[in-house]
Design a protein around this motif. Structure first.
Motif, PDB file in Angstrom:
ATOM      1  N   TRP A  12      -0.115  -3.157   4.435  1.00  0.00           N
ATOM      2  CA  TRP A  12      -1.322  -3.914   4.780  1.00  0.00           C
ATOM      3  C   TRP A  12      -2.479  -2.952   5.066  1.00  0.00           C
ATOM      4  O   TRP A  12      -3.586  -3.115   4.538  1.00  0.00           O
ATOM      5  CB  TRP A  12      -1.039  -4.802   5.983  1.00  0.00           C
ATOM      6  CG  TRP A  12      -2.232  -5.435   6.603  1.00  0.00           C
ATOM      7  CD1 TRP A  12      -2.740  -5.174   7.845  1.00  0.00           C
ATOM      8  CD2 TRP A  12      -3.072  -6.453   6.058  1.00  0.00           C
ATOM      9  NE1 TRP A  12      -3.830  -5.957   8.082  1.00  0.00           N
ATOM     10  CE2 TRP A  12      -4.058  -6.754   6.999  1.00  0.00           C
ATOM     11  CE3 TRP A  12      -3.078  -7.134   4.833  1.00  0.00           C
ATOM     12  CZ2 TRP A  12      -5.046  -7.713   6.779  1.00  0.00           C
ATOM     13  CZ3 TRP A  12      -4.066  -8.095   4.609  1.00  0.00           C
ATOM     14  CH2 TRP A  12      -5.030  -8.366   5.573  1.00  0.00           C
TER      15      TRP A  12
ATOM     16  N   THR B 269      -5.893  -2.564   2.802  1.00  0.00           N
ATOM     17  CA  THR B 269      -7.186  -2.990   3.350  1.00  0.00           C
ATOM     18  C   THR B 269      -8.061  -1.843   3.831  1.00  0.00           C
ATOM     19  O   THR B 269      -9.285  -1.995   3.882  1.00  0.00           O
ATOM     20  CB  THR B 269      -6.992  -3.994   4.496  1.00  0.00           C
ATOM     21  OG1 THR B 269      -6.184  -3.404   5.516  1.00  0.00           O
ATOM     22  CG2 THR B 269      -6.363  -5.282   3.988  1.00  0.00           C
TER      23      THR B 269
ATOM     24  N   CYS C  27      -8.503 -11.723   3.142  1.00  0.00           N
ATOM     25  CA  CYS C  27      -7.057 -11.863   2.908  1.00  0.00           C
ATOM     26  C   CYS C  27      -6.393 -12.734   3.960  1.00  0.00           C
ATOM     27  O   CYS C  27      -5.557 -13.587   3.630  1.00  0.00           O
ATOM     28  CB  CYS C  27      -6.399 -10.491   2.860  1.00  0.00           C
ATOM     29  SG  CYS C  27      -6.921  -9.492   1.444  1.00  0.00           S
TER      30      CYS C  27
ATOM     31  N   LEU D 100       1.956 -11.915   7.862  1.00  0.00           N
ATOM     32  CA  LEU D 100       1.615 -10.616   7.297  1.00  0.00           C
ATOM     33  C   LEU D 100       1.998 -10.543   5.825  1.00  0.00           C
ATOM     34  O   LEU D 100       1.222 -10.062   4.995  1.00  0.00           O
ATOM     35  CB  LEU D 100       2.292  -9.490   8.083  1.00  0.00           C
ATOM     36  CG  LEU D 100       2.038  -8.074   7.574  1.00  0.00           C
ATOM     37  CD1 LEU D 100       0.556  -7.732   7.602  1.00  0.00           C
ATOM     38  CD2 LEU D 100       2.845  -7.075   8.404  1.00  0.00           C
TER      39      LEU D 100
ATOM     40  N   VAL E 249      -0.573  -9.727   2.824  1.00  0.00           N
ATOM     41  CA  VAL E 249      -0.322  -8.603   1.905  1.00  0.00           C
ATOM     42  C   VAL E 249      -0.295  -9.113   0.467  1.00  0.00           C
ATOM     43  O   VAL E 249      -0.861  -8.476  -0.432  1.00  0.00           O
ATOM     44  CB  VAL E 249       0.986  -7.862   2.268  1.00  0.00           C
ATOM     45  CG1 VAL E 249       1.412  -6.914   1.150  1.00  0.00           C
ATOM     46  CG2 VAL E 249       0.825  -7.111   3.578  1.00  0.00           C
TER      47      VAL E 249
END
Length: 91
Positions: A4, A8, A33, A59, A63
């Motif tokens: 992640w 990002t 996201c 999460l 992702v």
């Protein structure tokens, strides 16, 4: 979590700078996201800071959205617009 942050904080911002995307900052990619993954403002679902409070499933969804942007960056404008709309921003 490491994927992640890599997506990002490094990969998407580097792509954005190279391609001159409308958003370039890591927190903007996180917003897009997370909002997309949650289907609404992420902060209505997850306590701030998200990085400390996301479930594994949340999460994983975020992702997956980030990975999809790497594969098909053409979706970014629509996802960004929708995220901003969720937040009451007008264009």
């Amino acid at each position: 979590m490491s994927r992640w942050l890599e997506l990002t904080r490094q990969i998407l911002p580097e792509m954005a700078a190279r391609e001159r995307w409308p958003i370039r900052l890591d927190h903007c990619f996180m917003r897009v996201c997370l909002d997309t993954a949650m289907g609404r403002r992420w902060d209505e679902v997850v306590q701030r800071p998200a990085i400390r409070h996301l479930t594994e499933a949340e999460l994983a969804r975020a992702v997956a959205v980030a990975e999809s942007l790497v594969r098909d960056p053409g979706n970014l404008p629509d996802l960004n617009t929708e995220s901003l709309r969720m937040r009451g921003r007008r264009f």
